[in-house]
Design a protein around this motif. Structure first.
Motif, mmCIF file in Angstrom:
data_model
loop_
_atom_site.group_PDB
_atom_site.id
_atom_site.type_symbol
_atom_site.label_atom_id
_atom_site.label_comp_id
_atom_site.label_asym_id
_atom_site.label_seq_id
_atom_site.Cartn_x
_atom_site.Cartn_y
_atom_site.Cartn_z
ATOM 1 N N SER A 122 2.725 -7.609 7.211
ATOM 2 C CA SER A 122 2.468 -8.213 5.906
ATOM 3 C C SER A 122 1.441 -7.611 5.201
ATOM 4 N N GLN A 123 0.321 -7.473 6.065
ATOM 5 C CA GLN A 123 -0.898 -6.964 5.442
ATOM 6 C C GLN A 123 -0.598 -5.547 5.143
ATOM 7 N N ALA A 124 0.057 -4.683 5.595
ATOM 8 C CA ALA A 124 0.200 -3.354 5.526
ATOM 9 C C ALA A 124 1.080 -3.128 4.112
ATOM 10 N N VAL A 125 2.045 -4.220 3.916
ATOM 11 C CA VAL A 125 2.922 -4.040 2.814
ATOM 12 C C VAL A 125 1.806 -4.602 1.650
ATOM 13 N N LEU A 126 1.073 -5.565 1.565
ATOM 14 C CA LEU A 126 0.225 -5.789 0.732
ATOM 15 C C LEU A 126 -0.900 -4.748 0.089
ATOM 16 N N PHE A 127 -1.369 -4.095 1.396
ATOM 17 C CA PHE A 127 -2.438 -3.101 1.128
ATOM 18 C C PHE A 127 -1.682 -2.090 0.185
ATOM 19 N N GLU A 128 -0.660 -1.913 0.222
ATOM 20 C CA GLU A 128 -0.043 -0.834 -0.817
ATOM 21 C C GLU A 128 0.407 -1.260 -2.066
ATOM 22 N N ASP A 129 0.638 -2.500 -2.303
ATOM 23 C CA ASP A 129 0.950 -3.304 -3.565
ATOM 24 C C ASP A 129 0.033 -2.897 -4.493
ATOM 25 N N GLU A 130 0.465 -2.465 -5.950
ATOM 26 C CA GLU A 130 -0.435 -2.196 -7.048
ATOM 27 C C GLU A 130 -1.313 -3.508 -7.423
ATOM 28 N N GLU A 131 -0.480 -4.686 -7.435
ATOM 29 C CA GLU A 131 -1.303 -5.879 -7.740
ATOM 30 C C GLU A 131 -2.462 -6.166 -6.933
ATOM 31 N N LYS A 132 -2.310 -5.810 -5.620
ATOM 32 C CA LYS A 132 -3.747 -5.631 -4.867
ATOM 33 C C LYS A 132 -4.772 -4.906 -5.415
ATOM 34 N N ARG A 133 -4.495 -3.695 -5.687
ATOM 35 C CA ARG A 133 -5.297 -2.741 -6.272
ATOM 36 C C ARG A 133 -5.987 -3.264 -7.663
ATOM 37 N N ARG A 134 -5.114 -3.831 -8.525
ATOM 38 C CA ARG A 134 -5.413 -4.476 -9.816
ATOM 39 C C ARG A 134 -6.350 -5.559 -9.563
ATOM 40 N N ARG A 135 -6.093 -6.332 -8.772
ATOM 41 C CA ARG A 135 -6.715 -7.789 -8.609
ATOM 42 C C ARG A 135 -8.183 -7.370 -8.178
ATOM 43 N N MET A 136 -8.484 -6.341 -7.093
ATOM 44 C CA MET A 136 -9.712 -6.101 -6.648
ATOM 45 C C MET A 136 -10.454 -5.249 -7.491
ATOM 46 N N THR A 137 -9.944 -4.550 -8.119
ATOM 47 C CA THR A 137 -10.562 -3.744 -9.111
ATOM 48 C C THR A 137 -11.315 -4.512 -10.039
ATOM 49 N N ASP A 138 -10.384 -5.828 -10.593
ATOM 50 C CA ASP A 138 -10.835 -6.706 -11.633
ATOM 51 C C ASP A 138 -12.016 -7.567 -10.934
ATOM 52 N N PHE A 139 -12.043 -7.749 -9.833
ATOM 53 C CA PHE A 139 -13.068 -8.536 -9.067
ATOM 54 C C PHE A 139 -14.443 -7.798 -9.053
ATOM 55 N N LEU A 140 -14.326 -6.350 -8.650
ATOM 56 C CA LEU A 140 -15.446 -5.621 -8.550
ATOM 57 C C LEU A 140 -16.090 -5.419 -9.900
ATOM 58 N N GLU A 141 -15.355 -5.463 -10.876
ATOM 59 C CA GLU A 141 -15.806 -5.121 -12.279
ATOM 60 C C GLU A 141 -16.333 -6.430 -12.612
ATOM 61 N N ARG A 142 -15.948 -7.513 -12.515
ATOM 62 C CA ARG A 142 -16.610 -8.703 -12.878
ATOM 63 C C ARG A 142 -18.083 -8.908 -12.244
#
Length: 247
Positions: free
Chosen positions: A223-243
């Motif tokens: 499940s984590q492998a699937v989520l690590f490749e999900d674009e939503e994960k990248r977007r959310r983590m980018t938003d977190f780092l920028e904030r």
């Protein structure tokens, strides 16, 4: 639908049991309508809020008139247990909002949901042994998982009812509200908090939590492998780092 009222929202279905003249007793027609709701949520996964409204009754149990006439083949057909299992296995989380009695099959329907919110006048109970049957639609395995084996056996063996205060203390419900008018807003508030997360992460988290012990850690890793490749994960983590950078 005659026994249910269904409200569609963008991220959830709100399903209200609507047989007030029968205290929302669960009959064959209501079972068929619940199957239709499950089919809709399986085809298009969304959150579910299941309630009897705020009129002082969630569900008084199975329709005893119908239940009295059922024979062994009806029992083997798993009429109620099959639809409750389908509710339990829905892809996205579910919340039961309980006002007043949730007894017998009504309680088992609430147990099939992931979370439970109730009013102070809510009551849960399994009176089946007093009617000459057992709680065969999920309580024998879901209730021990919720409150522990010893207490579940007491409740199943005696038919003793549990009020809202005890239900909260033993972990049968997640929230209790004093004012029935706050029941649905509280339940929606829980769903609103869930909806802030990634839908795919939420779905896979539910799948992992509900999986048998033997599935771990393999299911978690996949499940984590699937989520690590999900674009939503990248977007959310980018938003977190920028904030965090902009603070």
């Amino acid at each position: 639908m005659s026994g249910l009222r269904v409200e569609e929202r963008p991220d959830r279905l709100v399903v209200t049991l609507d047989r007030p003249e029968k205290r929302n007793a669960i009959d064959a027609d209501l079972v068929a309508e619940l199957h239709a709701v499950c089919a809709e949520l399986e085809a298009r996964p969304r959150l579910l809020l299941l309630t009897g409204g705020t009129e002082g009754i969630f569900a008084g149990g199975a329709d005893i008139g119908q239940l009295r006439e059922r024979g062994r083949l009806d029992a083997l057909a798993a009429i109620n247990s099959a639809v409750f299992a389908r509710v339990r296995a829905l892809p996205m989380p579910t919340v039961a909002a309980v006002d007043g009695p949730a007894l017998g099959g009504g309680a088992e329907l609430a147990y099939a949901c992931d979370l439970r919110v109730c009013t102070a006048r809510a009551v849960f109970g399994q009176p089946e042994v007093r009617l000459g049957i057992l709680a065969g639609a999920g309580a024998t395995h879901r209730l021990p998982a919720l409150v522990g084996e010893a207490l579940a056996k007491e409740l199943l063996f005696t038919g003793r009812r549990v009020d809202a205060a005890e239900a909260l203390r033993i972990g049968l419900v997640n929230r209790v509200v004093d004012d029935p008018a706050e029941l649905l807003p509280t339940a929606h508030g829980l769903l609103d908090e869930m909806a802030k997360g990634s839908a795919l992460a939420l779905r896979l988290t539910k799948l992992a939590v509900d999986a048998p012990p033997a599935a771990h850690p393999h299911l978690d890793l996949v499940s984590q492998a699937v989520l690590f490749e999900d674009e939503e994960k990248r977007r959310r983590m980018t938003d977190f780092l920028e904030r965090r950078r902009d603070r």
